[in-house]
Scaffold this motif. Sequence first.
Motif: not given
Length: 517
Positions: A215-230
């Motif tokens: 799992y990618k642990i995204a701890c900010s809006k910017e980190e989440l928006q950088e995650v690619s689908p899949g």
Amino acid sequence: MKKIMLFLFIVSFAASGFPASQTCPDSKLQAKYIFYFIGDGMASTQVYAAEAMVENGRIEDSSGSRMKKLAMSNLDTAGSHRNYATNRLITDSAAAGTAMSCGEKTSVGTISMGPQRERRLPLITNALKEKGLKIGIVSTVSIDHATPACFYANQPSRNSYWHIANQLSDSGYDYFAGGGMKGARVEDGKRVFMPGKKKAAPENDPVEKARRAGYKIACSKEELQEVSPGRKVYAFEPDTLDSSMAMPYEIDRPADSMSLADYTREGIRLLDNPEGFFMMVEGGKIDWACHANDAFTALRDVIALDEAISEAVEFMNEHPEETLIVVTGDHETGGMTMGWAGTGYKTACTMLNSQTASYQMFNKSFLDEHKSKRLEEVGGEWDTSIDMNGSVKDALKDVFGLEYAKLSDYDKQRLEDAYDATMGESGLHRQEARLRFGGYKPITVAATHMFNQKAGLTWTTFSHTAIPVPIYASGAGAEKFGEYMDNTDLPLKIAEAAGIEDFPASRKKLAANSDAR
């Protein structure tokens, strides 16, 4: 002659006024994209009061003046459900969440297991995953709290937070977002790990377990928006979470932090694929604010949930024949009602918009420090002859719009009595204090009650109630939800809408065994 009579009987029966849901065939469209929104503690009063509270909430149309509807109450189909547990008429979020995820009743405090806590129940999310749908779980409370837990975990107790949190990784679901992880790992009665508070070996940390599981642990809006689908994701903003690892109340949420609608929008982006997806989105803190009898805070979180629903409606408009949106609550909290003896037939729900912070923020940012300083000033012993000082009166005006000088003598005394109880000396019998304040800060409860009552709203309890809860639905299979049903019917109807015919097999087996007896 018999054939003619039979024909006439059939014609008269068809025209006899039976509800359309009984005579109209179900939609043949199959739901590929499924949104399941749950307002924890939300029933019809919370929805209607939110509509009445919205600023400029009255509009003119050809039929005259009418209230705006929320996105949820604008959906095509409406029904309701009853939500009792196996061992109590008034349910809790664990038993209700289990019914809404597994299609079976259970006992209070139990996460997706039978009422004796010996049998694991099948989850609608697993059935949908097996069909090929991607799965997302979003909540404003901690991701290991009762409602979200019921959609990915099986545990005998809702309080087993550490064990619940570890099942997040085991689920293999695609998207988790909103709250952090609440629970400590306990060994021999001692806490050996507390998420976010105590550094410990990685094997004790469910977040690290999720990271190791891919799992990618995204701890900010910017980190989440950088995650690619899949990519599998667990997203939360640690710096904004409260002591229960929950998102802030919407009224207190920093403008640059993620909202429930933001997490829903990102979930759609990440989960969207040709095989479809399922996303459960919970407005979990509606319940908490209703427990505290803070109407505006609760209703602002209802609107935050509704803004997330609007994201789903926008998606449905692009996929009208393949999307199903279902919105409901798990139970009602607080016994909230519109109408108070002191205001008679008058209401002023829009005045609630003048509240500037939640009860929680009022306590944290003002009251706790104020109490400490005042007790220090008087040598640690409170005397009920001491009145509230100017700082309390200013704070009550700033947050709740209560101008002390303009209050009646009766209301002033209510606040003074509550202030004494807050400072530690009320003179009230313990039972009376519990009935008045419910275990919350007395001055805060007195202020919210007084403020709510001036708007024409009031409460019957600090706990849950047993009243039925509304259901709203649109899209493929929505007509299945337009009736009065049991909460256990909800996941069955979702399964039917998705083309899953044998969910849950355990329920059918139990019914067969019961019939055999």
